[in-house]
Design a protein around this motif. Structure first.
Motif, PDB file in Angstrom:
ATOM      1  N   MET A   1     -26.933  14.767  -6.758  1.00 27.68           N
ATOM      2  CA  MET A   1     -28.002  15.333  -5.927  1.00 27.68           C
ATOM      3  C   MET A   1     -29.370  15.050  -6.515  1.00 27.68           C
ATOM      4  O   MET A   1     -30.345  14.836  -5.784  1.00 27.68           O
ATOM      5  CB  MET A   1     -27.796  16.845  -5.767  1.00 27.68           C
ATOM      6  CG  MET A   1     -26.557  17.230  -4.980  1.00 27.68           C
ATOM      7  SD  MET A   1     -26.353  16.361  -3.418  1.00 27.68           S
ATOM      8  CE  MET A   1     -27.811  16.863  -2.528  1.00 27.68           C
ATOM      9  N   THR A   2     -29.450  15.015  -7.829  1.00 25.44           N
ATOM     10  CA  THR A   2     -30.727  14.662  -8.466  1.00 25.44           C
ATOM     11  C   THR A   2     -31.122  13.245  -8.103  1.00 25.44           C
ATOM     12  O   THR A   2     -32.277  12.973  -7.739  1.00 25.44           O
ATOM     13  CB  THR A   2     -30.617  14.806  -9.999  1.00 25.44           C
ATOM     14  OG1 THR A   2     -30.318  16.156 -10.313  1.00 25.44           O
ATOM     15  CG2 THR A   2     -31.925  14.421 -10.677  1.00 25.44           C
ATOM     16  N   ALA A   3     -30.152  12.321  -8.197  1.00 26.33           N
ATOM     17  CA  ALA A   3     -30.438  10.917  -7.891  1.00 26.33           C
ATOM     18  C   ALA A   3     -30.866  10.742  -6.441  1.00 26.33           C
ATOM     19  O   ALA A   3     -31.805  10.001  -6.132  1.00 26.33           O
ATOM     20  CB  ALA A   3     -29.198  10.062  -8.187  1.00 26.33           C
ATOM     21  N   ILE A   4     -30.178  11.434  -5.537  1.00 20.93           N
ATOM     22  CA  ILE A   4     -30.465  11.280  -4.107  1.00 20.93           C
ATOM     23  C   ILE A   4     -31.831  11.849  -3.736  1.00 20.93           C
ATOM     24  O   ILE A   4     -32.581  11.256  -2.957  1.00 20.93           O
ATOM     25  CB  ILE A   4     -29.352  11.961  -3.279  1.00 20.93           C
ATOM     26  CG1 ILE A   4     -28.042  11.157  -3.407  1.00 20.93           C
ATOM     27  CG2 ILE A   4     -29.751  12.079  -1.807  1.00 20.93           C
ATOM     28  CD1 ILE A   4     -26.843  11.849  -2.808  1.00 20.93           C
ATOM     29  N   THR A   5     -32.173  13.014  -4.305  1.00 20.00           N
ATOM     30  CA  THR A   5     -33.412  13.678  -3.887  1.00 20.00           C
ATOM     31  C   THR A   5     -34.655  13.184  -4.628  1.00 20.00           C
ATOM     32  O   THR A   5     -35.770  13.397  -4.140  1.00 20.00           O
ATOM     33  CB  THR A   5     -33.293  15.202  -4.087  1.00 20.00           C
ATOM     34  OG1 THR A   5     -32.963  15.477  -5.464  1.00 20.00           O
ATOM     35  CG2 THR A   5     -32.214  15.786  -3.192  1.00 20.00           C
ATOM     36  N   THR A   6     -34.483  12.533  -5.788  1.00 16.46           N
ATOM     37  CA  THR A   6     -35.642  12.102  -6.576  1.00 16.46           C
ATOM     38  C   THR A   6     -36.623  11.247  -5.771  1.00 16.46           C
ATOM     39  O   THR A   6     -37.825  11.553  -5.733  1.00 16.46           O
ATOM     40  CB  THR A   6     -35.176  11.355  -7.840  1.00 16.46           C
ATOM     41  OG1 THR A   6     -34.574  12.296  -8.734  1.00 16.46           O
ATOM     42  CG2 THR A   6     -36.343  10.689  -8.553  1.00 16.46           C
ATOM     43  N   PRO A   7     -36.206  10.131  -5.128  1.00  9.34           N
ATOM     44  CA  PRO A   7     -37.178   9.332  -4.376  1.00  9.34           C
ATOM     45  C   PRO A   7     -37.759  10.064  -3.177  1.00  9.34           C
ATOM     46  O   PRO A   7     -38.894   9.788  -2.771  1.00  9.34           O
ATOM     47  CB  PRO A   7     -36.362   8.109  -3.950  1.00  9.34           C
ATOM     48  CG  PRO A   7     -34.940   8.532  -3.997  1.00  9.34           C
ATOM     49  CD  PRO A   7     -34.855   9.547  -5.096  1.00  9.34           C
TER      50      PRO A   7
END
Length: 426
Positions: free
Chosen positions: A1-7
């Motif tokens: 979820m961190t990877a998906i929401t970062t950008p």
């Protein structure tokens, strides 16, 4: 979820400002931490961790974005060094605190301890941070870009996880991820307000910073995982002691980051990266042929060299990515390189694990996989009759893992050799 929401947070921060999104991330991370600590079962814990991840997707990149807003390029190196000091100290203190909480209380408190810290950070930001970023007019969000990016990253991460257990299905999922990535790039080129402006990658130096940070982060997870495994399985060092081998990396990371500013004033980024990464790569070469008699103290030296290099190069990567784009794209640029730093370890952990398992399975020669697993496990205290043969199998597998790390170093060097910029950036 961190990877998906970062950008996604990165783009929204460029549109709506930093402060409110940073506070939103803190709230979600704190709530996720509390729910994780109260989790009655694994499924509840997974959901709570997802909430934590959504919050972290804001906090991590926006920290560096806010620094870029408050300080000039020349001042930023010193501030980044202080930030890295906090990061390095947390890397040293965190595991010790976590172990203490688990031993003295329970695992729940590893999460609950974040709650008062989250409240404190929220209060500090609310009272002490006055936003200087001029918000852009709120426009429509690139919904198609968000969907295709999320699918790309989700399938990528799932595919990597499946490589260890279901190789064929994992490869199919990874191919699907690549297809969605191609669709995402086509959608972004046509979007009015793209979630990731593809135009940023037309700058070769910018692209190289992202590639370098991503691959070096992948190498970072290699020695953090496999140095302790080497010491545990081949030198029979307890898990706690073997974990200390990477502390030299954390110490050197925070010390070396103070040299980023002076280096950037005297040398081009290309020259800095080529010299530092070459030294790092050379320090890894002995691991390709190392025997079971390889001195254990040399692992501390390699970790120190790696940490020093990471402290210089990755700090510089973040600064340059922010400096090489327009002011209204700083949030997106920071999110992209933060995403790379998240994906690098995640992807490479799966690849290293697959390589280790494949090499071990191809060299068993009558030895059971259970025996090899028992030798690698730090909990095992028994010495098997065929221990030398088992250790040789593990040693060959570790040679393969560090061979992959050296290949990543080579890719970083080639990418930066092709960088056309040879000038000092100021």
């Amino acid at each position: 979820m961190t990877a998906i929401t970062t950008p996604i947070y990165g783009k929204l921060a460029d549109m709506w400002g930093r402060k409110s999104l940073f506070q939103l991330g803190i709230v979600l991370f704190t709530i996720g931490s509390l729910l994780s600590g109260l989790a009655p079962n694994i499924f509840f814990l997974i959901i709570a961790r997802c909430i934590q991840g959504i919050g972290a997707g804001s906090v991590i990149p926006l920290t560096f974005t806010i620094i870029a807003d408050l300080y000039s390029f020349k001042e930023r190196a010193k501030i980044m060094a202080f930030t890295n000091t906090a990061w390095g100290l947390s890397a040293l203190i965190g595991p010790l605190l976590g172990g203490f909480l688990v031993d003295q209380l329970s695992w729940h408190w590893v999460f609950i301890v974040n709650v008062p810290l989250g409240i404190l950070v929220f209060a500090v930001i609310a009272i002490g941070y006055q936003e200087t970023y001029a918000k852009q007019p709120i426009t429509s969000i690139d919904k198609a870009g968000v969907i295709y990016l999320s699918l790309t990253l989700l399938l990528l991460l799932i595919g990597i996880q499946l490589l260890n257990t279901h190789i064929t299905i994992g490869i199919i999922v990874l191919i699907s991820s690549i297809i969605f990535l191609l669709v995402f790039s086509l959608v972004e080129k046509k979007a009015t307000t793209p979630i990731i402006p593809i135009s940023m990658f037309t700058n070769r130096t910018f692209s190289n910073q992202v590639i370098t940070a991503t691959l070096l982060s992948g190498i970072l997870i290699c020695y953090e995982i496999y140095f302790p495994i080497w010491l545990q399985s081949l030198y029979h060092v307890p898990a706690t002691v073997s974990g200390l081998v990477v502390t030299s990396s954390s110490v050197m990371w925070l010390l070396s980051s103070f040299f980023v500013g002076p280096l950037l004033k005297r040398f081009s980024p290309k020259k800095i990266i080529l010299i530092v990464v070459t030294i790092q790569c050379l320090s890894y070469l002995p691991l390709l042929t190392a025997s079971s008699d390889f001195p254990d103290w040399f692992f501390y030296i390699i970790a120190a060299i790696s940490g020093a290099g990471m402290g210089i190069v990755i700090s510089m990567n973040i600064m340059l990515c922010q400096h090489l784009v327009a002011q209204e794209q700083v949030g997106s640029a920071t999110a992209i390189i933060t995403l790379g730093r998240s994906l690098g370890p995640t992807i490479m952990t799966g690849i290293y694990g697959s390589a280790l398992n494949i090499i071990i399975k191809n060299n068993l020669n009558g030895i059971s996989l259970t025996q090899v697993n028992n030798t690698i496990s730090s909990a095992n205290k028994k010495i098997a009759e065929n221990q030398p043969d088992i250790e040789n199998i593990i040693l060959q597998a570790l040679h393969g893992v560090f061979g992959i790390a050296i290949l990543l170093f080579a890719i970083v060097l080639i990418a930066n050799l092709l960088d056309p910029n040879k000038k000092i950036i100021d």
